[in-house]
Motif scaffolding. Structure first.
Motif, PDB file in Angstrom:
ATOM      1  N   VAL A  33       0.862  -1.183   0.000  1.00 34.57           N
ATOM      2  CA  VAL A  33       0.000   0.000   0.000  1.00 34.57           C
ATOM      3  C   VAL A  33       0.898   1.233   0.000  1.00 34.57           C
ATOM      4  O   VAL A  33       1.784   1.375   0.855  1.00 34.57           O
ATOM      5  CB  VAL A  33      -0.938   0.017   1.216  1.00 34.57           C
ATOM      6  CG1 VAL A  33      -1.733   1.324   1.259  1.00 34.57           C
ATOM      7  CG2 VAL A  33      -1.889  -1.181   1.169  1.00 34.57           C
ATOM      8  N   ILE A  34       0.652   2.120  -0.969  1.00 31.52           N
ATOM      9  CA  ILE A  34       1.473   3.321  -1.133  1.00 31.52           C
ATOM     10  C   ILE A  34       0.610   4.546  -0.854  1.00 31.52           C
ATOM     11  O   ILE A  34      -0.510   4.658  -1.370  1.00 31.52           O
ATOM     12  CB  ILE A  34       2.048   3.397  -2.559  1.00 31.52           C
ATOM     13  CG1 ILE A  34       2.894   2.145  -2.845  1.00 31.52           C
ATOM     14  CG2 ILE A  34       2.886   4.658  -2.751  1.00 31.52           C
ATOM     15  CD1 ILE A  34       3.381   2.047  -4.279  1.00 31.52           C
ATOM     16  N   ALA A  35       1.126   5.464  -0.074  1.00 35.26           N
ATOM     17  CA  ALA A  35       0.397   6.677   0.284  1.00 35.26           C
ATOM     18  C   ALA A  35       0.480   7.687  -0.862  1.00 35.26           C
ATOM     19  O   ALA A  35       1.184   8.696  -0.791  1.00 35.26           O
ATOM     20  CB  ALA A  35       0.950   7.271   1.574  1.00 35.26           C
ATOM     21  N   ALA A  36      -0.210   7.382  -1.941  1.00 36.38           N
ATOM     22  CA  ALA A  36      -0.255   8.248  -3.119  1.00 36.38           C
ATOM     23  C   ALA A  36      -1.478   7.859  -3.940  1.00 36.38           C
ATOM     24  O   ALA A  36      -2.042   6.775  -3.752  1.00 36.38           O
ATOM     25  CB  ALA A  36       1.018   8.111  -3.953  1.00 36.38           C
ATOM     26  N   ASP A  37      -1.892   8.721  -4.840  1.00 36.46           N
ATOM     27  CA  ASP A  37      -3.039   8.387  -5.675  1.00 36.46           C
ATOM     28  C   ASP A  37      -2.635   7.388  -6.757  1.00 36.46           C
ATOM     29  O   ASP A  37      -1.444   7.229  -7.077  1.00 36.46           O
ATOM     30  CB  ASP A  37      -3.626   9.656  -6.314  1.00 36.46           C
ATOM     31  CG  ASP A  37      -2.616  10.396  -7.176  1.00 36.46           C
ATOM     32  OD1 ASP A  37      -2.455  10.025  -8.352  1.00 36.46           O
ATOM     33  OD2 ASP A  37      -1.954  11.323  -6.643  1.00 36.46           O
ATOM     34  N   VAL A  38      -3.623   6.717  -7.319  1.00 36.62           N
ATOM     35  CA  VAL A  38      -3.374   5.659  -8.296  1.00 36.62           C
ATOM     36  C   VAL A  38      -2.622   6.181  -9.508  1.00 36.62           C
ATOM     37  O   VAL A  38      -1.713   5.521 -10.032  1.00 36.62           O
ATOM     38  CB  VAL A  38      -4.711   5.011  -8.714  1.00 36.62           C
ATOM     39  CG1 VAL A  38      -4.503   4.049  -9.879  1.00 36.62           C
ATOM     40  CG2 VAL A  38      -5.345   4.283  -7.538  1.00 36.62           C
ATOM     41  N   GLU A  39      -2.971   7.363  -9.971  1.00 39.19           N
ATOM     42  CA  GLU A  39      -2.336   7.928 -11.170  1.00 39.19           C
ATOM     43  C   GLU A  39      -0.841   8.163 -10.958  1.00 39.19           C
ATOM     44  O   GLU A  39      -0.027   7.902 -11.850  1.00 39.19           O
ATOM     45  CB  GLU A  39      -3.019   9.242 -11.550  1.00 39.19           C
ATOM     46  CG  GLU A  39      -2.581   9.802 -12.891  1.00 39.19           C
ATOM     47  CD  GLU A  39      -3.059   8.975 -14.065  1.00 39.19           C
ATOM     48  OE1 GLU A  39      -2.320   8.908 -15.073  1.00 39.19           O
ATOM     49  OE2 GLU A  39      -4.165   8.402 -13.981  1.00 39.19           O
ATOM     50  N   THR A  40      -0.472   8.639  -9.780  1.00 36.36           N
ATOM     51  CA  THR A  40       0.949   8.874  -9.489  1.00 36.36           C
ATOM     52  C   THR A  40       1.730   7.566  -9.491  1.00 36.36           C
ATOM     53  O   THR A  40       2.835   7.479 -10.061  1.00 36.36           O
ATOM     54  CB  THR A  40       1.101   9.561  -8.123  1.00 36.36           C
ATOM     55  OG1 THR A  40       0.440  10.829  -8.160  1.00 36.36           O
ATOM     56  CG2 THR A  40       2.570   9.768  -7.782  1.00 36.36           C
TER      57      THR A  40
ATOM     58  N   GLU B 123      -5.092  -0.393  -7.342  1.00 36.51           N
ATOM     59  CA  GLU B 123      -6.444  -0.255  -6.810  1.00 36.51           C
ATOM     60  C   GLU B 123      -6.475   0.856  -5.769  1.00 36.51           C
ATOM     61  O   GLU B 123      -5.609   0.922  -4.889  1.00 36.51           O
ATOM     62  CB  GLU B 123      -6.898  -1.580  -6.194  1.00 36.51           C
ATOM     63  CG  GLU B 123      -8.286  -1.547  -5.598  1.00 36.51           C
ATOM     64  CD  GLU B 123      -8.654  -2.866  -4.951  1.00 36.51           C
ATOM     65  OE1 GLU B 123      -9.714  -2.931  -4.287  1.00 36.51           O
ATOM     66  OE2 GLU B 123      -7.878  -3.836  -5.084  1.00 36.51           O
ATOM     67  N   LYS B 124      -7.478   1.714  -5.862  1.00 33.73           N
ATOM     68  CA  LYS B 124      -7.626   2.795  -4.892  1.00 33.73           C
ATOM     69  C   LYS B 124      -8.135   2.246  -3.572  1.00 33.73           C
ATOM     70  O   LYS B 124      -9.111   1.495  -3.525  1.00 33.73           O
ATOM     71  CB  LYS B 124      -8.592   3.849  -5.417  1.00 33.73           C
ATOM     72  CG  LYS B 124      -8.749   5.047  -4.492  1.00 33.73           C
ATOM     73  CD  LYS B 124      -9.699   6.072  -5.079  1.00 33.73           C
ATOM     74  CE  LYS B 124      -9.858   7.260  -4.133  1.00 33.73           C
ATOM     75  NZ  LYS B 124     -10.804   8.274  -4.681  1.00 33.73           N
ATOM     76  N   VAL B 125      -7.448   2.599  -2.483  1.00 27.83           N
ATOM     77  CA  VAL B 125      -7.857   2.211  -1.133  1.00 27.83           C
ATOM     78  C   VAL B 125      -7.819   3.457  -0.256  1.00 27.83           C
ATOM     79  O   VAL B 125      -7.338   4.517  -0.675  1.00 27.83           O
ATOM     80  CB  VAL B 125      -6.930   1.111  -0.559  1.00 27.83           C
ATOM     81  CG1 VAL B 125      -7.057  -0.170  -1.363  1.00 27.83           C
ATOM     82  CG2 VAL B 125      -5.474   1.574  -0.535  1.00 27.83           C
ATOM     83  N   ASP B 126      -8.345   3.329   0.966  1.00 22.04           N
ATOM     84  CA  ASP B 126      -8.413   4.486   1.863  1.00 22.04           C
ATOM     85  C   ASP B 126      -7.032   5.073   2.147  1.00 22.04           C
ATOM     86  O   ASP B 126      -6.882   6.295   2.275  1.00 22.04           O
ATOM     87  CB  ASP B 126      -9.074   4.078   3.186  1.00 22.04           C
ATOM     88  CG  ASP B 126     -10.547   3.736   3.007  1.00 22.04           C
ATOM     89  OD1 ASP B 126     -11.125   4.171   1.989  1.00 22.04           O
ATOM     90  OD2 ASP B 126     -11.107   3.034   3.872  1.00 22.04           O
ATOM     91  N   ALA B 127      -6.015   4.204   2.238  1.00 22.34           N
ATOM     92  CA  ALA B 127      -4.662   4.678   2.561  1.00 22.34           C
ATOM     93  C   ALA B 127      -3.897   5.164   1.343  1.00 22.34           C
ATOM     94  O   ALA B 127      -2.750   5.598   1.462  1.00 22.34           O
ATOM     95  CB  ALA B 127      -3.878   3.577   3.259  1.00 22.34           C
TER      96      ALA B 127
END
Length: 226
Positions: free
Chosen positions: A69-76, A157-161
């Protein structure tokens, strides 16, 4: 006939000494009598050995997977992991990358080469082709010249984190050694994913654009040691 000698009961031998040794070592259900069994016990051992050898030599397609899980938006995350030049931040010995002339700029059918160099200075080139693209969620690419028909599937996949980034690697491997391979391959995959996470979350991506200009050189296709 039974007799006693110093208080110990003596019995007649049921087997010859040779038969008794085999009976003791194998148990009563595997008694080997060379006069009656005609080598069946040895034959069974041979068949077991053949089956183990066949299993050890059997090569099948196996899948290995790791996520982070990466603390960034999916596009980045997508922009970074789909850029071949990002290997300069992720892989030791990475030299450069360049597209194969005549293939699409990006998308299905696009091919590119990554050049790697080992500690002895020997270089190798991995030719990769993109087979599936669903921006910014899914990318499938196949390495065409490493001899194991390696396929790598990236899923975002977009997640809360932030973004759940998953890599699935499919390759040919000996079935008997698949658990050892799983430990090694997935361990290395997790290390790479942690590097991806560190680079993106530390805002080192802008510097990658300069690296891309330096690393992506179409003319390099004839100058691999440049």
């Amino acid at each position: 006939m039974r007799t006693r000698l110093f208080g110990v009961r003596r019995c007649r031998w049921r087997y010859s000494p040779c038969e008794l040794v085999v009976a003791i070592s194998t148990g009563p259900s595997h008694t080997y009598n060379p006069r009656t069994s005609q080598g069946n016990w040895v034959e069974r051992l041979g068949r077991r050995w053949d089956s183990r050898r066949e299993a050890a030599s059997k090569v099948e397609r196996h899948a290995f997977e790791a996520s982070v899980v990466i603390a960034a938006d999916v596009e980045t995350v997508w922009e970074f992991v789909t850029e071949p030049a990002s290997n300069s931040e992720l892989e030791q010995g990475f030299v450069k990358t360049f597209p194969v002339p005549g293939t699409p700029t990006f998308g299905v059918g696009h091919q590119y080469c990554n050049v790697h160099e080992d500690e002895a200075g020997n270089q190798r080139v991995l030719l990769t082709e993109i087979e599936e693209v669903e921006r910014p969620r899914h990318l499938k690419r196949r390495i065409l010249n490493n001899g194991t028909d390696l396929v790598r599937v990236l899923t975002l996949e977009k997640v809360d984190a932030g973004c759940l980034y998953t890599v699935r690697t499919e390759t040919m491997a000996p079935t008997a050694d698949v658990e050892i391979a799983r430990h090694l391959v997935e361990g290395k995959m997790r290390q790479t994913l942690m590097k991806v996470k560190q680079v993106i979350e530390s805002d080192r991506i802008p510097a990658l654009s300069d690296a891309a200009e330096r690393l992506i050189r179409p003319s390099g296709i004839t100058r691999l040691t440049e």
